[in-house]
Design a protein around this motif. Structure first.
Motif, PDB file in Angstrom:
ATOM      1  N   PHE A 248      -5.181  21.115 -19.613  1.00  0.00           N
ATOM      2  CA  PHE A 248      -4.871  20.902 -21.028  1.00  0.00           C
ATOM      3  C   PHE A 248      -3.358  20.986 -21.256  1.00  0.00           C
ATOM      4  O   PHE A 248      -2.776  20.157 -21.959  1.00  0.00           O
ATOM      5  CB  PHE A 248      -5.595  21.936 -21.899  1.00  0.00           C
ATOM      6  CG  PHE A 248      -5.221  21.859 -23.349  1.00  0.00           C
ATOM      7  CD1 PHE A 248      -5.749  20.873 -24.168  1.00  0.00           C
ATOM      8  CD2 PHE A 248      -4.308  22.758 -23.902  1.00  0.00           C
ATOM      9  CE1 PHE A 248      -5.385  20.779 -25.514  1.00  0.00           C
ATOM     10  CE2 PHE A 248      -3.943  22.680 -25.249  1.00  0.00           C
ATOM     11  CZ  PHE A 248      -4.484  21.690 -26.046  1.00  0.00           C
TER      12      PHE A 248
ATOM     13  N   LYS B  91      -0.085  25.806 -39.689  1.00  0.00           N
ATOM     14  CA  LYS B  91       0.851  24.735 -39.291  1.00  0.00           C
ATOM     15  C   LYS B  91       0.395  23.382 -39.839  1.00  0.00           C
ATOM     16  O   LYS B  91       1.194  22.603 -40.341  1.00  0.00           O
ATOM     17  CB  LYS B  91       0.957  24.648 -37.747  1.00  0.00           C
ATOM     18  CG  LYS B  91       1.431  25.937 -37.079  1.00  0.00           C
ATOM     19  CD  LYS B  91       1.526  25.791 -35.567  1.00  0.00           C
ATOM     20  CE  LYS B  91       0.203  25.621 -34.868  1.00  0.00           C
ATOM     21  NZ  LYS B  91      -0.574  26.832 -34.632  1.00  0.00           N
TER      22      LYS B  91
ATOM     23  N   ASP C 143      -2.661  18.365 -31.336  1.00  0.00           N
ATOM     24  CA  ASP C 143      -4.048  18.421 -30.828  1.00  0.00           C
ATOM     25  C   ASP C 143      -4.797  17.131 -31.178  1.00  0.00           C
ATOM     26  O   ASP C 143      -5.566  16.607 -30.388  1.00  0.00           O
ATOM     27  CB  ASP C 143      -4.808  19.614 -31.431  1.00  0.00           C
ATOM     28  CG  ASP C 143      -4.489  20.911 -30.704  1.00  0.00           C
ATOM     29  OD1 ASP C 143      -3.983  20.860 -29.572  1.00  0.00           O
ATOM     30  OD2 ASP C 143      -4.754  21.977 -31.284  1.00  0.00           O
TER      31      ASP C 143
ATOM     32  N   GLY D 245       0.225  22.848 -31.095  1.00  0.00           N
ATOM     33  CA  GLY D 245      -0.764  23.883 -30.845  1.00  0.00           C
ATOM     34  C   GLY D 245      -0.052  25.219 -30.678  1.00  0.00           C
ATOM     35  O   GLY D 245       1.141  25.257 -30.367  1.00  0.00           O
TER      36      GLY D 245
ATOM     37  N   ARG E  90       3.848  35.772 -26.665  1.00  0.00           N
ATOM     38  CA  ARG E  90       4.271  34.475 -27.211  1.00  0.00           C
ATOM     39  C   ARG E  90       5.497  34.514 -28.118  1.00  0.00           C
ATOM     40  O   ARG E  90       6.221  33.527 -28.199  1.00  0.00           O
ATOM     41  CB  ARG E  90       3.101  33.837 -27.962  1.00  0.00           C
ATOM     42  CG  ARG E  90       2.036  33.345 -27.013  1.00  0.00           C
ATOM     43  CD  ARG E  90       0.977  32.568 -27.742  1.00  0.00           C
ATOM     44  NE  ARG E  90       0.122  31.848 -26.811  1.00  0.00           N
ATOM     45  CZ  ARG E  90      -0.804  30.983 -27.166  1.00  0.00           C
ATOM     46  NH1 ARG E  90      -0.999  30.728 -28.444  1.00  0.00           N
ATOM     47  NH2 ARG E  90      -1.527  30.359 -26.268  1.00  0.00           N
TER      48      ARG E  90
ATOM     49  N   PHE F 219     -10.638  21.634 -22.183  1.00  0.00           N
ATOM     50  CA  PHE F 219     -10.557  22.924 -21.475  1.00  0.00           C
ATOM     51  C   PHE F 219     -11.698  23.033 -20.462  1.00  0.00           C
ATOM     52  O   PHE F 219     -11.499  23.495 -19.342  1.00  0.00           O
ATOM     53  CB  PHE F 219     -10.645  24.098 -22.462  1.00  0.00           C
ATOM     54  CG  PHE F 219      -9.310  24.622 -22.930  1.00  0.00           C
ATOM     55  CD1 PHE F 219      -8.527  23.883 -23.808  1.00  0.00           C
ATOM     56  CD2 PHE F 219      -8.846  25.858 -22.513  1.00  0.00           C
ATOM     57  CE1 PHE F 219      -7.306  24.364 -24.264  1.00  0.00           C
ATOM     58  CE2 PHE F 219      -7.615  26.349 -22.955  1.00  0.00           C
ATOM     59  CZ  PHE F 219      -6.852  25.607 -23.831  1.00  0.00           C
TER      60      PHE F 219
HETATM   61  C1  S3P Z   1      -4.026  26.875 -28.574  1.00  0.00           C
HETATM   62  C2  S3P Z   1      -3.992  26.480 -29.898  1.00  0.00           C
HETATM   63  C3  S3P Z   1      -4.783  25.386 -30.429  1.00  0.00           C
HETATM   64  C4  S3P Z   1      -5.093  24.362 -29.326  1.00  0.00           C
HETATM   65  C5  S3P Z   1      -5.702  25.037 -28.145  1.00  0.00           C
HETATM   66  C6  S3P Z   1      -4.824  26.131 -27.557  1.00  0.00           C
HETATM   67  C7  S3P Z   1      -3.217  28.043 -28.141  1.00  0.00           C
HETATM   68  O1  S3P Z   1      -4.098  24.737 -31.516  1.00  0.00           O
HETATM   69  O2  S3P Z   1      -3.935  23.680 -28.938  1.00  0.00           O
HETATM   70  O3  S3P Z   1      -6.944  25.570 -28.558  1.00  0.00           O
HETATM   71  O4  S3P Z   1      -2.996  28.204 -26.927  1.00  0.00           O
HETATM   72  O5  S3P Z   1      -2.768  28.809 -29.020  1.00  0.00           O
HETATM   73  P1  S3P Z   1      -3.913  25.417 -32.983  1.00  0.00           P
HETATM   74  O6  S3P Z   1      -2.752  26.356 -32.904  1.00  0.00           O
HETATM   75  O7  S3P Z   1      -3.631  24.246 -33.866  1.00  0.00           O
HETATM   76  O8  S3P Z   1      -5.181  26.090 -33.299  1.00  0.00           O
END
Ligand code: S3P
Length: 193
Positions: free
Chosen positions: A74, A32, A51, A96, A158, A66
């Motif tokens: 979070f 992404k 993030d 994220g 998801r 976290f």
């Molecule tokens: C998360 C993805 C992470 C970050 C956190 C939780 C998730 O971002 O927000 O660690 O729940 O999939 P990235 O998708 O940019 O790694």
């Protein structure tokens, strides 16, 4: 007028004004940020990573947040910061991996932006994630062997959220800069921008 019609009208109005508001969603490791940065550079608009937005505002890394507030804490910050970041005009925003799956975040994003699900296979995601160990609390303690199974299970939960995105782009083969450029081209073609 129904809320859905109002949302559709907002998006149409933005298109007439040639405003670019693109939100990239997808599992961790899908690319992404990589695709988002390349797309924003081509379109000449700012790129934001949700993030990054959170960690800059709260002066804490994602693992620290976290550890201090738990996942629930979070998700609350993420939800609030999404509402700030997504209101900017002319941006590419990458979320994220969990952002679309909490609160009404997906509906909110669809109401004001072009949302794109960057889809990749568990094999590809695991390969990318093995390279970025230590940054993602949800993957902490997973061995290389466990990672792919874990991703597969999580995608079952998801994907129903990810599939609400307005567009889907398969990025499983995003392993060179040429292919990143190809993804950018495909996104521009899909969105007509
Ligand atoms: C998360 C993805 C992470 C970050 C956190 C939780 C998730 O971002 O927000 O660690 O729940 O999939 P990235 O998708 O940019 O790694």
């Amino acid at each position: 007028m129904q809320p859905r019609e109002v949302d559709a009208m907002r998006v149409r109005i933005n298109k007439v004004r040639q405003m670019v508001r693109v939100i990239l969603i997808g599992y961790m490791g899908a690319g992404k940020t990589t695709v988002g940065k390349a797309l924003a550079a081509e379109l000449g608009v700012p790129f934001y990573d949700l993030d990054w937005f959170i960690t800059t505002r709260y002066r804490r890394s994602v693992p620290e947040i976290f550890a201090e507030r738990g996942e629930e804490g979070f998700r609350d910050l993420e939800h609030r910061m999404l509402h700030e970041a997504a209101e900017f005009e002319d941006i590419v925003l990458s979320c994220g991996g969990g952002t679309p799956c909490f609160y009404d975040n997906m509906e909110y994003m669809n109401s004001l932006a072009d949302t794109i699900y960057l889809k990749a296979t568990p094999e590809v995601l695991a390969m990318h994630l093995r390279m970025g160990k230590g940054k993602r609390p949800l993957l902490e303690g997973k061995s290389s062997e466990e990672l792919e199974d874990f991703i597969q299970q999580m995608l079952v939960e998801r994907e129903p959220f990810y599939k609400k995105a307005k567009y889907t782009l398969d990025v499983s083969l995003l392993d060179s800069s040429l292919k990143i450029q190809e993804s950018v081209r495909l996104i521009r073609e899909m969105l007509g921008i």
